[in-house]
Design a protein around this motif. Structure first.
Motif, PDB file in Angstrom:
ATOM      1  N   VAL A 207       0.863  -1.171   0.000  1.00  0.00           N
ATOM      2  CA  VAL A 207       0.000   0.000   0.000  1.00  0.00           C
ATOM      3  C   VAL A 207       0.904   1.228   0.000  1.00  0.00           C
ATOM      4  O   VAL A 207       2.098   1.124   0.302  1.00  0.00           O
ATOM      5  N   MET A 208       0.347   2.390  -0.337  1.00  0.00           N
ATOM      6  CA  MET A 208       1.111   3.633  -0.330  1.00  0.00           C
ATOM      7  C   MET A 208       0.409   4.660   0.550  1.00  0.00           C
ATOM      8  O   MET A 208      -0.781   4.524   0.835  1.00  0.00           O
ATOM      9  N   VAL A 209       1.164   5.676   0.953  1.00  0.00           N
ATOM     10  CA  VAL A 209       0.577   6.702   1.815  1.00  0.00           C
ATOM     11  C   VAL A 209       1.326   8.017   1.615  1.00  0.00           C
ATOM     12  O   VAL A 209       2.547   8.039   1.512  1.00  0.00           O
ATOM     13  N   ALA A 210       0.552   9.098   1.520  1.00  0.00           N
ATOM     14  CA  ALA A 210       1.113  10.439   1.337  1.00  0.00           C
ATOM     15  C   ALA A 210       0.980  11.220   2.634  1.00  0.00           C
ATOM     16  O   ALA A 210      -0.007  11.094   3.368  1.00  0.00           O
ATOM     17  N   PHE A 211       1.994  12.060   2.920  1.00  0.00           N
ATOM     18  CA  PHE A 211       1.992  12.893   4.121  1.00  0.00           C
ATOM     19  C   PHE A 211       2.285  14.342   3.753  1.00  0.00           C
ATOM     20  O   PHE A 211       3.036  14.621   2.816  1.00  0.00           O
ATOM     21  N   GLY A 212       1.708  15.251   4.497  1.00  0.00           N
ATOM     22  CA  GLY A 212       1.953  16.674   4.269  1.00  0.00           C
ATOM     23  C   GLY A 212       1.001  17.505   5.100  1.00  0.00           C
ATOM     24  O   GLY A 212       0.503  17.055   6.140  1.00  0.00           O
ATOM     25  N   TYR A 213       0.729  18.713   4.622  1.00  0.00           N
ATOM     26  CA  TYR A 213      -0.175  19.628   5.320  1.00  0.00           C
ATOM     27  C   TYR A 213      -1.302  20.031   4.381  1.00  0.00           C
ATOM     28  O   TYR A 213      -1.067  20.404   3.230  1.00  0.00           O
ATOM     29  N   ARG A 214      -2.512  19.936   4.862  1.00  0.00           N
ATOM     30  CA  ARG A 214      -3.711  20.162   4.045  1.00  0.00           C
ATOM     31  C   ARG A 214      -3.707  21.538   3.386  1.00  0.00           C
ATOM     32  O   ARG A 214      -3.267  22.533   3.972  1.00  0.00           O
ATOM     33  N   LEU A 215      -4.220  21.570   2.170  1.00  0.00           N
ATOM     34  CA  LEU A 215      -4.398  22.839   1.462  1.00  0.00           C
ATOM     35  C   LEU A 215      -5.779  23.411   1.751  1.00  0.00           C
ATOM     36  O   LEU A 215      -5.956  24.617   1.872  1.00  0.00           O
ATOM     37  N   ASP A 216      -6.766  22.540   1.874  1.00  0.00           N
ATOM     38  CA  ASP A 216      -8.146  22.962   2.131  1.00  0.00           C
ATOM     39  C   ASP A 216      -8.668  22.265   3.378  1.00  0.00           C
ATOM     40  O   ASP A 216      -8.242  21.160   3.719  1.00  0.00           O
ATOM     41  N   GLU A 217      -9.619  22.884   4.035  1.00  0.00           N
ATOM     42  CA  GLU A 217     -10.265  22.264   5.185  1.00  0.00           C
ATOM     43  C   GLU A 217     -11.188  21.147   4.709  1.00  0.00           C
ATOM     44  O   GLU A 217     -11.906  21.302   3.715  1.00  0.00           O
ATOM     45  N   PRO A 218     -11.198  20.021   5.390  1.00  0.00           N
ATOM     46  CA  PRO A 218     -12.003  18.884   4.950  1.00  0.00           C
ATOM     47  C   PRO A 218     -13.472  19.053   5.308  1.00  0.00           C
ATOM     48  O   PRO A 218     -13.813  19.836   6.201  1.00  0.00           O
ATOM     49  N   PRO A 219     -14.338  18.307   4.645  1.00  0.00           N
ATOM     50  CA  PRO A 219     -15.743  18.298   5.060  1.00  0.00           C
ATOM     51  C   PRO A 219     -15.893  17.557   6.375  1.00  0.00           C
ATOM     52  O   PRO A 219     -14.950  16.917   6.852  1.00  0.00           O
ATOM     53  N   ALA A 220     -17.076  17.630   6.958  1.00  0.00           N
ATOM     54  CA  ALA A 220     -17.332  16.946   8.222  1.00  0.00           C
ATOM     55  C   ALA A 220     -17.145  15.439   8.049  1.00  0.00           C
ATOM     56  O   ALA A 220     -17.507  14.868   7.016  1.00  0.00           O
ATOM     57  N   LYS A 221     -16.564  14.815   9.053  1.00  0.00           N
ATOM     58  CA  LYS A 221     -16.323  13.374   9.007  1.00  0.00           C
ATOM     59  C   LYS A 221     -17.638  12.624   9.090  1.00  0.00           C
ATOM     60  O   LYS A 221     -18.519  12.955   9.881  1.00  0.00           O
ATOM     61  N   THR A 222     -17.785  11.598   8.262  1.00  0.00           N
ATOM     62  CA  THR A 222     -18.996  10.773   8.276  1.00  0.00           C
ATOM     63  C   THR A 222     -18.618   9.344   8.642  1.00  0.00           C
ATOM     64  O   THR A 222     -17.728   8.753   8.032  1.00  0.00           O
ATOM     65  N   ARG A 223     -19.280   8.798   9.646  1.00  0.00           N
ATOM     66  CA  ARG A 223     -19.067   7.424  10.089  1.00  0.00           C
ATOM     67  C   ARG A 223     -20.397   6.865  10.590  1.00  0.00           C
ATOM     68  O   ARG A 223     -21.272   7.601  11.032  1.00  0.00           O
ATOM     69  N   GLN A 224     -20.541   5.540  10.551  1.00  0.00           N
ATOM     70  CA  GLN A 224     -21.706   4.903  11.129  1.00  0.00           C
ATOM     71  C   GLN A 224     -21.700   5.101  12.644  1.00  0.00           C
ATOM     72  O   GLN A 224     -20.632   5.206  13.259  1.00  0.00           O
ATOM     73  N   PRO A 225     -22.881   5.127  13.267  1.00  0.00           N
ATOM     74  CA  PRO A 225     -22.932   5.240  14.726  1.00  0.00           C
ATOM     75  C   PRO A 225     -22.271   4.032  15.382  1.00  0.00           C
ATOM     76  O   PRO A 225     -22.289   2.921  14.847  1.00  0.00           O
ATOM     77  N   LEU A 226     -21.668   4.260  16.536  1.00  0.00           N
ATOM     78  CA  LEU A 226     -20.975   3.193  17.246  1.00  0.00           C
ATOM     79  C   LEU A 226     -21.889   2.001  17.513  1.00  0.00           C
ATOM     80  O   LEU A 226     -21.481   0.833  17.389  1.00  0.00           O
ATOM     81  N   GLU A 227     -23.145   2.290  17.874  1.00  0.00           N
ATOM     82  CA  GLU A 227     -24.067   1.207  18.206  1.00  0.00           C
ATOM     83  C   GLU A 227     -24.410   0.319  17.013  1.00  0.00           C
ATOM     84  O   GLU A 227     -24.894  -0.797  17.172  1.00  0.00           O
ATOM     85  N   ASP A 228     -24.159   0.814  15.799  1.00  0.00           N
ATOM     86  CA  ASP A 228     -24.442   0.021  14.610  1.00  0.00           C
ATOM     87  C   ASP A 228     -23.302  -0.912  14.227  1.00  0.00           C
ATOM     88  O   ASP A 228     -23.476  -1.814  13.397  1.00  0.00           O
ATOM     89  N   ILE A 229     -22.134  -0.713  14.813  1.00  0.00           N
ATOM     90  CA  ILE A 229     -20.989  -1.522  14.399  1.00  0.00           C
ATOM     91  C   ILE A 229     -20.340  -2.309  15.522  1.00  0.00           C
ATOM     92  O   ILE A 229     -19.455  -3.130  15.285  1.00  0.00           O
ATOM     93  N   VAL A 230     -20.770  -2.086  16.755  1.00  0.00           N
ATOM     94  CA  VAL A 230     -20.192  -2.782  17.901  1.00  0.00           C
ATOM     95  C   VAL A 230     -21.191  -3.794  18.463  1.00  0.00           C
ATOM     96  O   VAL A 230     -22.355  -3.452  18.710  1.00  0.00           O
ATOM     97  N   VAL A 231     -20.746  -5.028  18.622  1.00  0.00           N
ATOM     98  CA  VAL A 231     -21.572  -6.067  19.245  1.00  0.00           C
ATOM     99  C   VAL A 231     -20.837  -6.550  20.494  1.00  0.00           C
ATOM    100  O   VAL A 231     -19.714  -7.064  20.414  1.00  0.00           O
ATOM    101  N   TRP A 232     -21.445  -6.383  21.630  1.00  0.00           N
ATOM    102  CA  TRP A 232     -20.861  -6.849  22.894  1.00  0.00           C
ATOM    103  C   TRP A 232     -21.270  -8.307  23.107  1.00  0.00           C
ATOM    104  O   TRP A 232     -22.439  -8.652  23.075  1.00  0.00           O
ATOM    105  N   VAL A 233     -20.287  -9.164  23.352  1.00  0.00           N
ATOM    106  CA  VAL A 233     -20.538 -10.573  23.649  1.00  0.00           C
ATOM    107  C   VAL A 233     -20.188 -10.806  25.106  1.00  0.00           C
ATOM    108  O   VAL A 233     -19.011 -10.861  25.468  1.00  0.00           O
ATOM    109  N   ARG A 234     -21.193 -10.913  25.924  1.00  0.00           N
ATOM    110  CA  ARG A 234     -20.978 -10.988  27.389  1.00  0.00           C
ATOM    111  C   ARG A 234     -21.213 -12.402  27.896  1.00  0.00           C
ATOM    112  O   ARG A 234     -21.929 -13.173  27.324  1.00  0.00           O
TER     113      ARG A 234
END
Length: 234
Positions: A207-234
């Motif tokens: 894989v490859m990866v680039a590093f530096g300093y942003r030129l533009d501000e990013p849009p708001a981060k979008t992720r699934q809610p924690l409760e939709d991706i975490v399953v507790w096995v007790r």
């Protein structure tokens, strides 16, 4: 600072990292598409990023990777022609890294495995024999030795641990990054090989990866809610 907010990890300089600091680093990080060409990462900061990769865990501690820091403008231009996912990053990144991984060198009976156990891990001959046998069983039981491709893919999976740690270390330093997969991987490998960077075919591109300093501000981060991706096995 509220003691309840402190992590148990204390950095060498005596600086405590809070839970808020950790989450802030992950909120800061985003897939930067274009960097500010006028800003360069200092040698000291980039050494920390490389150290984060070097210190990353790998299966049995056998470190299948090598980090190619591609700073040559001509080579970057060649890579840009076959890496559609890095059209904005390759010309503008302060530092561009290709993580390459061993191919046959990750077999249980390879010279690399012997080197790692004897010269890096400093195991006794008896312990080397035991660890190699356990490693052989692991590779055979899990189908890792079925084909050269399965062996290489297993090594590449580990490179993503180093990738993630390098990107997180960069975020803690206020440095942006972007993981790069999008491109003709065979063509990229061919260019690296023609430039003598794959050790006569011992390594392949992970894989490859680039590093530096942003030129533009990013849009708001979008992720699934924690409760939709975490399953507790007790």
């Amino acid at each position: 600072m509220n003691e309840a907010m402190k992590l148990s990890l204390q950095m060498n300089g005596g600086v405590m990292v809070t839970r808020k600091d950790v989450l802030a680093a992950f909120q800061f990080r985003h897939a930067t598409k274009r960097f500010d060409e006028t800003k360069k990462i200092s040698d000291q900061d980039f050494e920390i990023i490389l150290e984060a990769g070097r210190l990353s865990p790998s299966s049995f501690g056998f470190e299948p990777w090598r980090f190619l820091v591609v700073q040559n403008p001509q080579l970057r231009e060649e890579l840009k022609m076959v890496t559609w996912g890095a059209q904005g990053q390759l010309p503008t990144a302060s530092h561009y890294v290709a993580i390459v991984c061993l191919k046959d060198g990750m077999r249980y009976d390879s010279s690399h495995i012997t080197h790692m156990m004897r010269d890096v891990q400093h195991l006794s001959p008896e312990m080397m024999e035991k660890k190699r046998e356990r490693f052989r069983e692991f590779q055979k039981q899990n189908g890792i030795l079925e084909t050269p491709r399965t062996l290489f893919d297993w090594a590449v999976k580990q490179s993503y641990i180093a990738l993630g740690n390098m990107m997180t270390a960069a975020a803690f330093l206020g440095i942006d990054s972007c993981a790069i997969e999008g491109g003709n991987m065979s063509a990229i490998e061919k260019i690296l090989a023609e430039n003598g960077l794959l050790d006569n075919g011992r390594y392949g591109l992970g894989v490859m990866v680039a590093f530096g300093y942003r030129l533009d501000e990013p849009p708001a981060k979008t992720r699934q809610p924690l409760e939709d991706i975490v399953v507790w096995v007790r």
